[in-house]
Design a protein around this motif. Structure first.
Motif, mmCIF file in Angstrom:
data_model
loop_
_atom_site.group_PDB
_atom_site.id
_atom_site.type_symbol
_atom_site.label_atom_id
_atom_site.label_comp_id
_atom_site.label_asym_id
_atom_site.label_seq_id
_atom_site.Cartn_x
_atom_site.Cartn_y
_atom_site.Cartn_z
ATOM 1 N N ALA A 6 0.697 -0.854 -0.328
ATOM 2 C CA ALA A 6 0.146 -0.238 0.253
ATOM 3 C C ALA A 6 0.477 1.143 -0.137
ATOM 4 N N VAL A 7 1.964 1.097 1.174
ATOM 5 C CA VAL A 7 3.206 2.390 1.194
ATOM 6 C C VAL A 7 3.162 2.778 -0.296
ATOM 7 N N GLU A 8 4.051 1.252 -1.440
ATOM 8 C CA GLU A 8 4.613 1.760 -2.407
ATOM 9 C C GLU A 8 3.460 1.591 -3.369
ATOM 10 N N GLU A 9 3.118 2.014 -3.379
ATOM 11 C CA GLU A 9 2.183 2.303 -4.433
ATOM 12 C C GLU A 9 0.970 3.892 -3.633
ATOM 13 N N LEU A 10 1.048 4.457 -3.510
ATOM 14 C CA LEU A 10 0.539 5.336 -2.064
ATOM 15 C C LEU A 10 1.927 6.483 -2.394
ATOM 16 N N GLU A 11 3.060 6.230 -2.628
ATOM 17 C CA GLU A 11 4.265 6.921 -2.611
ATOM 18 C C GLU A 11 4.394 8.108 -4.095
ATOM 19 N N GLN A 12 4.258 6.306 -4.529
ATOM 20 C CA GLN A 12 4.193 6.696 -6.250
ATOM 21 C C GLN A 12 2.626 8.093 -6.556
ATOM 22 N N ALA A 13 1.736 7.454 -5.880
ATOM 23 C CA ALA A 13 0.472 9.092 -6.194
ATOM 24 C C ALA A 13 0.114 9.719 -5.876
ATOM 25 N N ALA A 14 1.360 9.968 -4.207
ATOM 26 C CA ALA A 14 1.485 11.409 -4.002
ATOM 27 C C ALA A 14 2.834 11.933 -5.013
ATOM 28 N N GLN A 15 3.448 11.187 -5.856
ATOM 29 C CA GLN A 15 4.330 11.706 -6.892
ATOM 30 C C GLN A 15 4.079 12.712 -7.958
ATOM 31 N N ILE A 16 3.225 11.553 -8.358
ATOM 32 C CA ILE A 16 1.731 12.398 -9.523
ATOM 33 C C ILE A 16 1.001 13.590 -9.162
ATOM 34 N N LEU A 17 0.369 13.048 -8.151
ATOM 35 C CA LEU A 17 -0.839 14.340 -7.692
ATOM 36 C C LEU A 17 -0.047 14.476 -6.453
ATOM 37 N N PRO A 18 0.632 15.681 -5.836
ATOM 38 C CA PRO A 18 1.955 15.641 -4.907
ATOM 39 C C PRO A 18 0.408 16.298 -4.042
ATOM 40 N N ASP A 19 -0.210 17.267 -5.092
ATOM 41 C CA ASP A 19 -1.554 18.518 -3.573
ATOM 42 C C ASP A 19 -3.332 17.658 -3.101
ATOM 43 N N ASP A 20 -2.461 16.861 -4.134
ATOM 44 C CA ASP A 20 -4.036 15.594 -4.021
ATOM 45 C C ASP A 20 -4.318 15.218 -2.190
ATOM 46 N N PRO A 21 -4.953 15.889 -1.415
ATOM 47 C CA PRO A 21 -5.011 15.636 0.390
ATOM 48 C C PRO A 21 -5.518 14.366 -0.003
ATOM 49 N N VAL A 22 -6.544 13.849 0.339
ATOM 50 C CA VAL A 22 -6.996 12.331 0.257
ATOM 51 C C VAL A 22 -5.874 11.325 -0.411
ATOM 52 N N ILE A 23 -4.767 11.446 -1.048
ATOM 53 C CA ILE A 23 -3.801 10.865 -1.393
ATOM 54 C C ILE A 23 -3.087 10.828 -0.202
ATOM 55 N N HIS A 24 -2.507 11.745 0.605
ATOM 56 C CA HIS A 24 -1.922 12.063 1.776
ATOM 57 C C HIS A 24 -2.128 11.592 3.546
ATOM 58 N N ASP A 25 -3.536 11.132 3.196
ATOM 59 C CA ASP A 25 -4.507 11.105 3.818
ATOM 60 C C ASP A 25 -4.269 9.365 3.778
ATOM 61 N N HIS A 26 -4.300 8.844 2.878
ATOM 62 C CA HIS A 26 -3.864 7.406 2.445
ATOM 63 C C HIS A 26 -3.173 6.746 2.690
ATOM 64 N N LEU A 27 -1.902 8.311 2.243
ATOM 65 C CA LEU A 27 -0.498 7.677 2.845
ATOM 66 C C LEU A 27 -0.039 7.346 4.380
ATOM 67 N N GLY A 28 -0.685 8.937 5.065
ATOM 68 C CA GLY A 28 -0.717 8.543 6.337
ATOM 69 C C GLY A 28 -1.494 7.661 7.241
ATOM 70 N N ASP A 29 -2.354 6.737 7.061
ATOM 71 C CA ASP A 29 -2.364 5.513 7.439
ATOM 72 C C ASP A 29 -2.165 3.960 7.558
ATOM 73 N N ALA A 30 -1.589 4.597 5.979
ATOM 74 C CA ALA A 30 -0.324 3.291 5.907
ATOM 75 C C ALA A 30 0.991 3.198 6.520
ATOM 76 N N TYR A 31 1.693 5.000 6.745
ATOM 77 C CA TYR A 31 2.592 4.509 7.883
ATOM 78 C C TYR A 31 2.280 4.926 9.006
ATOM 79 N N ARG A 32 0.999 4.599 8.937
ATOM 80 C CA ARG A 32 0.384 4.495 10.765
ATOM 81 C C ARG A 32 0.468 2.611 11.371
ATOM 82 N N LYS A 33 -0.281 1.862 9.724
ATOM 83 C CA LYS A 33 -0.228 0.860 10.843
ATOM 84 C C LYS A 33 1.471 -0.427 10.298
ATOM 85 N N LEU A 34 2.525 0.491 9.131
ATOM 86 C CA LEU A 34 3.683 0.336 10.014
ATOM 87 C C LEU A 34 4.413 0.899 11.014
#
Length: 580
Positions: free
Chosen positions: A514-542
């Motif tokens: 999940a983190v791998e895919e979400l980090e790529q998504a954040a690189q493509i769309l760095p200003d999307d708050p939903v992606i950063h929210d999802h990424l925060g959830d995935a980092y938190r789980k790890l």
């Protein structure tokens, strides 16, 4: 008489003098049905250079005339006369490639190499064909053999490096090109392709240095433009500027360089310099009106509306039907709050005009902006009354206006009408689904999007919608993953779809993926708050708490707490939990 016909006559005389070909009289009556390469089994005694030359010349003449099947027949007959005529084999192979018959061309190139194993050109061509046929290792082996015999061959080195790049062996390609440029510093193409490889590695300083060396070896406008563009990409605007200015100084008629120079001035916020450069460009270009339109767009963007209006009115007086000019003038009037003039211009646009769809939508927007949604609806309703000029955007906008008026059910009726009048198409169903989602009918929206997939099972956006909806609901997760992976296959650079894939992996409990895919998504769309929210959830789980906090902070920074209050509060609470 052409020189080709003259050649044929000379060869015919030569044949007559030498007794002609051993198989004379065997030519079929219909040369459009020649025997093909696999059928040719020339006899040992059928070796006649004169006969081969005759048919070779015939083939060349036919090929130049565009009679490719006749040319092929003639070349194959030449090879019946002389089965070792490699010059004929080369022409036949190239002809077969023109016809898209790569496998048959490969047969003849292999024969050429068997006959002349020392011929580097034939071996290189064979390697190219192996590469095109999906056999890169066989191609690379040939290139390596050639380089073992001729280590300084720059063209073969480039071809081998390109093969390594295609096989994603970038490090090996880099070593090859670096060695090539050291050993042959005067070989421009070596520096050029090394520069592009450095760009792929993200090493812009090294890339720029290689571009500079290539340009020093062989200056060309195309290479200079690419280097200037690379300077811009690296943020080195002054160096890019000097290069464009040099190009313009050396060739004042270079329209492309002047246009790029003007764009650079705009990027550097030197608007007056950009306008001056465009004004100078008018002296060297035939399409002056297009340059003036560009100048007007800049003036509108800069808020210099009076100047823009004067220029646009001048253009419109010369050609009243210029839709692009009229649309820009409407925008200028609208921003100047000269609404009556804007509306009058829009009313002039008739069904069938190039800018008709945009004009109707703009007119509806003007009424809406004046707090007259009924007027906006009337514009759209009138437009939809014309059966020959109905656009999906009219139905969508009208439905959204109904929803804004708290009459979402009427909006659904508008979409039902669209289905009747435009047909049950992917686009109509897709927009209907989005509308249903907007008005809170999520189950109906999901059903409509599944209808889209019955019409087009590979629509990437419908696959993503359905897959993400399932993932968000934590249901049908394996099917959701299949849908989104198919969408990614079709649209690998789409950040929203990449986010969906990360989110479905999160739901499946595969947090590292999940983190791998979400980090790529954040690189493509760095200003999307939903992606950063999802990424925060995935980092938190790890257990990556610092990174999770940073992701949540970024999401909060990007969100408007007034427009998306609910999500903002949820993320804020998650952020506070990390700090406890």
């Amino acid at each position: 008489m052409t020189r080709y016909n003259l050649t044929l006559i000379v060869l015919l005389l030569l044949l007559a003098a030498t007794g002609g070909c051993a198989w004379r009289g065997a030519q079929p009556a219909d040369p459009s049905t020649p025997r093909f390469a696999a059928e040719l089994e020339p006899y040992e005694e059928a070796v006649s250079p004169a006969c081969a030359y005759y048919h070779f010349a015939w083939g060349k003449s036919a090929e130049l005339d565009g009679s490719l099947e006749e040319a092929r027949y003639a070349y194959e007959q030449a090879l019946l006369c002389d089965r070792e005529a490699d010059y004929v084999m080369r022409s036949l192979a190239m002809l077969l490639l023109r016809q898209g018959k790569r496998a048959e061309a490969l047969i003849w190139v292999q024969r050429m190499v068997e006959l002349r194993p020392e011929d580097t050109a034939s071996r290189g061509l064979l390697a190219n064909l192996y590469s095109a046929a999906g056999e890169p290792e066989r191609a690379a082996a040939i290139y390596r053999d050639i380089l073992a015999e001729d280590p300084g061959n720059p063209n073969i080195t480039l071809l081998l490096a390109a093969l390594y790049v295609e096989g994603e062996r970038l490090g090996v390609a880099r070593e090859l090109l670096e060695e090539l440029t050291v050993n042959q510093p005067g070989f421009m193409m070596g520096h050029y392709y090394l520069a592009r490889l450095y760009r792929d590695f993200g090493e812009m300083d090294a890339a720029l240095a290689s571009y500079e060396r290539a340009l020093a070896v062989s200056w060309s406008p195309a290479l200079a433009r690419e280097l200037a563009g690379a300077y811009e990409l690296a943020g080195r605007y002054e160096e890019s500027l000097r290069l464009y200015q040099q190009m313009v100084a050396e060739d004042p008629t270079d329209e492309r360089a002047r246009g790029l120079l003007a764009n650079l001035y705009l990027r550097m916020n030197r608007v007056d310099d950009a306008l001056a450069e465009l004004a100078e460009l008018r002296h060297y270009i035939t399409d002056v009106g297009n340059v003036d339109l560009t100048i007007a767009r800049i003036l509108v963007d800069e808020g210099r509306l009076e100047e823009a209006v004067a220029l646009l009115r001048s253009l419109l007086s010369e050609e009243p039907r210029l839709d692009a000019v009229r649309s820009l003038l409407v925008l200028a009037y609208y921003r100047m709050e000269r609404i009556g003039e804007a509306r009058a211009l829009l009313e002039e646009i008739r069904p069938g005009d190039a800018g008709y769809e945009e004009a109707v939508l703009m007119l509806a927007r003007i009424y809406h902006g004046q707090d007259d949604p009924a007027g906006a609806m009337a514009v759209l309703t009138r437009a939809l009354a014309d059966p020959d000029h109905r656009y999906l955007s009219f139905y969508v906008t009208l439905a959204l206006l109904h929803a804004e008026w708290q009459d979402a059910g009427q909006g659904m009726l508008v979409f039902d009408r669209a289905l009747r009048e435009l047909g049950r198409t992917v686009k109509v169903l897709f927009e209907y689904a989005l509308y249903l989602e907007k008005i809170g009918h999520s189950d109906a929206a999901l059903a409509k999007m599944q209808e889209v997939l019955t019409l087009d099972p590979h629509d990437p956006f419908a696959l993503n919608y359905v897959g993400y909806t399932w993932a968000d609901r934590n249901e049908n997760l394996e099917k959701a993953r299949e849908y989104i992976e198919e969408a990614i296959r079709i649209k690998p650079e789409d950040g929203a779809i990449r986010d969906s894939l990360g989110w479905v992996y999160f739901r499946l409990g595969d947090y590292r993926r999940a983190v791998e895919e979400l980090e790529q998504a954040a690189q493509i769309l760095p200003d999307d708050p939903v992606i950063h929210d999802h990424l925060g959830d995935a980092y938190r789980k790890l257990g990556r708490i610092t990174e999770a906090a940073a992701a949540y902070d970024r999401a909060l920074e990007l969100l408007d707490p007034e427009e998306d209050r609910e999500r903002w509060l949820v993320i804020e609470e998650k952020r506070k939990e990390l700090a406890r």
